[in-house]
Design an enzyme around this catalytic site. Structure first.
Site, PDB file in Angstrom:
ATOM      1  N   LYS A 181       0.856  -1.196   0.000  1.00  0.00           N
ATOM      2  CA  LYS A 181       0.000   0.000   0.000  1.00  0.00           C
ATOM      3  C   LYS A 181       0.879   1.227   0.000  1.00  0.00           C
ATOM      4  O   LYS A 181       1.992   1.201   0.527  1.00  0.00           O
ATOM      5  CB  LYS A 181      -0.876   0.014   1.265  1.00  0.00           C
TER       6      LYS A 181
ATOM      7  N   SER B 110      -7.819  -5.472 -11.065  1.00  0.00           N
ATOM      8  CA  SER B 110      -6.449  -5.001 -11.297  1.00  0.00           C
ATOM      9  C   SER B 110      -5.565  -6.171 -11.731  1.00  0.00           C
ATOM     10  O   SER B 110      -4.677  -6.010 -12.575  1.00  0.00           O
ATOM     11  CB  SER B 110      -5.868  -4.388 -10.025  1.00  0.00           C
TER      12      SER B 110
HETATM   13  P1  NAD Z   1     -12.830   7.986  -3.158  1.00  0.00           P
HETATM   14  O1  NAD Z   1     -11.856   9.039  -2.843  1.00  0.00           O
HETATM   15  O2  NAD Z   1     -13.277   7.782  -4.555  1.00  0.00           O
HETATM   16  O3  NAD Z   1     -14.162   8.166  -2.285  1.00  0.00           O
HETATM   17  C1  NAD Z   1     -14.154   8.356  -0.897  1.00  0.00           C
HETATM   18  C2  NAD Z   1     -15.347   9.213  -0.575  1.00  0.00           C
HETATM   19  O4  NAD Z   1     -15.464   9.314   0.836  1.00  0.00           O
HETATM   20  C3  NAD Z   1     -15.236  10.628  -1.121  1.00  0.00           C
HETATM   21  O5  NAD Z   1     -16.394  10.945  -1.871  1.00  0.00           O
HETATM   22  C4  NAD Z   1     -15.082  11.488   0.115  1.00  0.00           C
HETATM   23  O6  NAD Z   1     -15.646  12.785  -0.035  1.00  0.00           O
HETATM   24  C5  NAD Z   1     -15.830  10.654   1.129  1.00  0.00           C
HETATM   25  N1  NAD Z   1     -15.453  11.002   2.491  1.00  0.00           N
HETATM   26  C6  NAD Z   1     -14.250  11.419   2.961  1.00  0.00           C
HETATM   27  N2  NAD Z   1     -14.332  11.714   4.261  1.00  0.00           N
HETATM   28  C7  NAD Z   1     -15.612  11.446   4.634  1.00  0.00           C
HETATM   29  C8  NAD Z   1     -16.308  11.552   5.842  1.00  0.00           C
HETATM   30  N3  NAD Z   1     -15.701  12.001   6.944  1.00  0.00           N
HETATM   31  N4  NAD Z   1     -17.617  11.187   5.866  1.00  0.00           N
HETATM   32  C9  NAD Z   1     -18.232  10.745   4.753  1.00  0.00           C
HETATM   33  N5  NAD Z   1     -17.620  10.657   3.563  1.00  0.00           N
HETATM   34  C10 NAD Z   1     -16.320  10.992   3.506  1.00  0.00           C
HETATM   35  O7  NAD Z   1     -12.204   6.650  -2.528  1.00  0.00           O
HETATM   36  P2  NAD Z   1     -12.598   5.156  -2.869  1.00  0.00           P
HETATM   37  O8  NAD Z   1     -11.643   4.663  -3.881  1.00  0.00           O
HETATM   38  O9  NAD Z   1     -14.072   5.061  -3.089  1.00  0.00           O
HETATM   39  O10 NAD Z   1     -12.195   4.450  -1.490  1.00  0.00           O
HETATM   40  C11 NAD Z   1     -13.084   4.392  -0.384  1.00  0.00           C
HETATM   41  C12 NAD Z   1     -12.653   3.265   0.541  1.00  0.00           C
HETATM   42  O11 NAD Z   1     -12.647   2.033  -0.200  1.00  0.00           O
HETATM   43  C13 NAD Z   1     -11.241   3.410   1.111  1.00  0.00           C
HETATM   44  O12 NAD Z   1     -11.205   2.832   2.409  1.00  0.00           O
HETATM   45  C14 NAD Z   1     -10.411   2.557   0.180  1.00  0.00           C
HETATM   46  O13 NAD Z   1      -9.232   2.068   0.798  1.00  0.00           O
HETATM   47  C15 NAD Z   1     -11.380   1.422  -0.097  1.00  0.00           C
HETATM   48  N6  NAD Z   1     -11.077   0.678  -1.333  1.00  0.00           N
HETATM   49  C16 NAD Z   1     -11.028   1.294  -2.549  1.00  0.00           C
HETATM   50  C17 NAD Z   1     -10.745   0.545  -3.687  1.00  0.00           C
HETATM   51  C18 NAD Z   1     -10.751   1.140  -5.074  1.00  0.00           C
HETATM   52  O14 NAD Z   1     -10.618   0.383  -6.047  1.00  0.00           O
HETATM   53  N7  NAD Z   1     -10.908   2.422  -5.237  1.00  0.00           N
HETATM   54  C19 NAD Z   1     -10.466  -0.822  -3.571  1.00  0.00           C
HETATM   55  C20 NAD Z   1     -10.538  -1.422  -2.319  1.00  0.00           C
HETATM   56  C21 NAD Z   1     -10.844  -0.659  -1.196  1.00  0.00           C
END
Ligand code: NAD
Length: 472
Positions: free
Chosen positions: A106, A365
């Site tokens: 990560k 991925s």
């Molecule tokens: P992203 O940045 O696209 O979306 C995250 C969202 O959360 C944003 O819209 C942001 O405004 C919102 N956010 C931030 N702080 C907040 C709060 N305090 N309250 C409510 N909403 C809030 O990120 P993502 O890629 O969707 O990732 C989200 C989670 O999923 C993370 O934990 C990430 O590690 C996990 N994840 C993502 C992926 C991926 O492929 N993108 C894969 C596995 C896990």
């Protein structure tokens, strides 16, 4: 609100609970649990106004029992060594559980994305990538970063381009990063993969009457009331696919606040509204809460399924007793602290753990990486051949039965699978079989899914070490 506990410690508490189910030597368990390496880089950024600022970034390689290691890249102001280490560990267990042949990694850069111009962001990402190249910390056989919070196709394209420009003719150089735009070697279906995987995983979890009865719920997603925290990549896509299968998105929680509507929101409309600069707080809703501290607002709203899809450690011992959801689907990584997990278990909440539920991203991925290594679009060789074979079968059936099919039947059945069909089918298979393995282990040991899934994963990593002759 209670203090954020150390994230890596939380993951290791889950590890210890799961390891107790396995008959493995202590040495091998200690090796699996440790993080193999963490790199910390810092470099100067000249800002658009001429000021110089020092930027900090990390990349953790948790387990190199398989190579390359793989894991997302995030841009957050909370980034720290503890966070990347914990997330890299989760990647190890996630990949093992769903049979993705990678070790866990990560990365993160400690910035608040909105505070930087696009040109500044590009300079930060390119310099960070260069720092990884210099340390042999990135490459298709070494470490393959992908998207995570704050990192989308544009940031990944900058990383990929920087790697390509430094790689001196390496034939599979495109496989050094995943989540790329299609034109840069990306794969169809990656953008929505994690959210689609969350949907497949939850669909599996609610599909058995015997598992739903103790929760007082019927089987199937139809009519299930869902609250989602975080409406970014994972949250929005999970909401969209869940709603398409009959779930009702009653609550959405974002930075600016939260909105609840009993008859449900349209995921697409809310997403568009926010993309155009709108807020959840100006939607037509039954209840609204203004953004509070750290996203705690709205998590305790009445619903059947709660999907945290934003930050880690948002469900803690202070709010866990008030969670009303019967199912917690962890879209985010590490949204529930170990103490809160215990409370939820005691209260009979069915927790579908992050290490399984958000594995759709790394799964697709992996498909992208395979595509880059083989340098060919999935389906290119077979699609037309399959379509012709299906066409011939339909014609043969017509001849045998003396009946003619209409054009609609030919259009529907005389086709071959294209890249997106194959990717989605591979993703569905991965999530269904991952759930099955986790559920079987949980039945075998009469335990919760998190502990069971972690035990399956630890067992597989241990076997990889043993097969290499490192441990007896
Ligand atoms: P992203 O940045 O696209 O979306 C995250 C969202 O959360 C944003 O819209 C942001 O405004 C919102 N956010 C931030 N702080 C907040 C709060 N305090 N309250 C409510 N909403 C809030 O990120 P993502 O890629 O969707 O990732 C989200 C989670 O999923 C993370 O934990 C990430 O590690 C996990 N994840 C993502 C992926 C991926 O492929 N993108 C894969 C596995 C896990």
């Amino acid at each position: 609100m209670s203090e954020r506990p150390k994230f890596f410690e939380q993951v290791n508490r889950h590890f210890d609970r799961a390891a107790a189910l396995l008959d493995l030597p202590r040495g091998i368990l200690s090796q699996i649990k440790e993080c193999n390496a963490v790199y910390h880089v810092s470099f100067p950024l000249r800002r658009d106004d001429g000021e110089v600022e020092v930027i900090h970034g990390w990349r953790a390689h948790h387990s190199q029992h398989r190579l390359p290691v793989k894991g997302g890249m995030r841009l957050t102001k909370h980034a720290s060594e503890d966070e990347v280490t914990a997330l890299a560990a989760l990647m190890t267990y996630k990949c093992a559980l769903v049979d993705i042949p990678f070790g866990g990694a990560k990365g993160a850069i400690r910035i608040e994305k909105d505070d930087y111009s696009e040109r500044e962001l590009e300079r930060i990402i390119r310099r960070y990538t260069y720092e990884l190249v210099r340390r042999n910390c990135i490459g298709p056989g070494v470490d393959v970063p992908g998207p995570d919070m704050g990192v989308g196709a544009q940031e990944i394209a900058w990383m990929s381009d920087t790697y390509l420009s430094l790689s001196q003719g390496e034939v599979s150089a495109q496989g050094a990063v995943t989540g790329k735009p299609l034109s840069q070697g990306g794969v169809r279906g990656r953008v929505e993969a994690t959210g689609r995987g969350v949907y497949f995983g939850l669909r599996e979890a609610v599909s058995r009457k015997a598992d739903m009865e103790p929760l007082g719920l019927s089987a199937g997603l139809d009519g299930k009331r869902v609250v989602i925290q975080g409406f970014g990549n994972v949250g929005y896509h999970a909401a969209k696919f869940m709603a398409e299968d009959g779930a009702v998105i009653v609550g959405i929680l974002e930075r600016e606040g939260a909105a609840y509507r009993a008859d449900g929101f349209s995921a697409d409309e809310v997403y568009r509204h926010r993309e155009e600069g709108g807020s959840l707080l100006d939607l037509d809703a039954d209840e609204k809460i203004e953004g509070g501290k750290e996203g705690a607002h709205g998590l305790t709203w009445d619903c059947d399924i709660l999907i945290p899809a934003a930050l880690e450690s948002v469900i803690r011992k202070d709010n866990a007793p008030d969670i009303q959801a019967k199912i917690l689907g962890e879209g985010a990584n590490g949204p529930t602290t170990a103490d809160a997990d215990e409370i939820l278990r005691e209260r009979g909440v069915l927790v579908i753990p992050d290490m399984f539920l958000n594995a759709g991203g790394v799964t697709v991925s992996y498909f992208e990486w395979i595509k880059n290594l083989s340098n060919i679009r999935f389906g290119r060789m077979e699609q037309r051949f399959e379509a012709m074979a299906n066409h011939r079968i339909l014609r043969a059936v017509e001849e045998l039965t003396g009946q003619s099919f209409n054009d609609g039947i030919f259009e529907k059945l005389a086709v071959g699978a294209d890249e997106e069909d194959l990717v989605n089918s591979g993703l569905e298979e991965t999530m269904v079989s991952g759930y099955e393995q986790m559920r079987e282990m949980s039945i075998l040991h009469d335990t919760d899914l998190r502990r069971a899934g972690m035990a399956v994963a630890i067992g597989k990593v241990a076997r990889a070490y043993q097969e290499r002759g490192i441990f007896p």
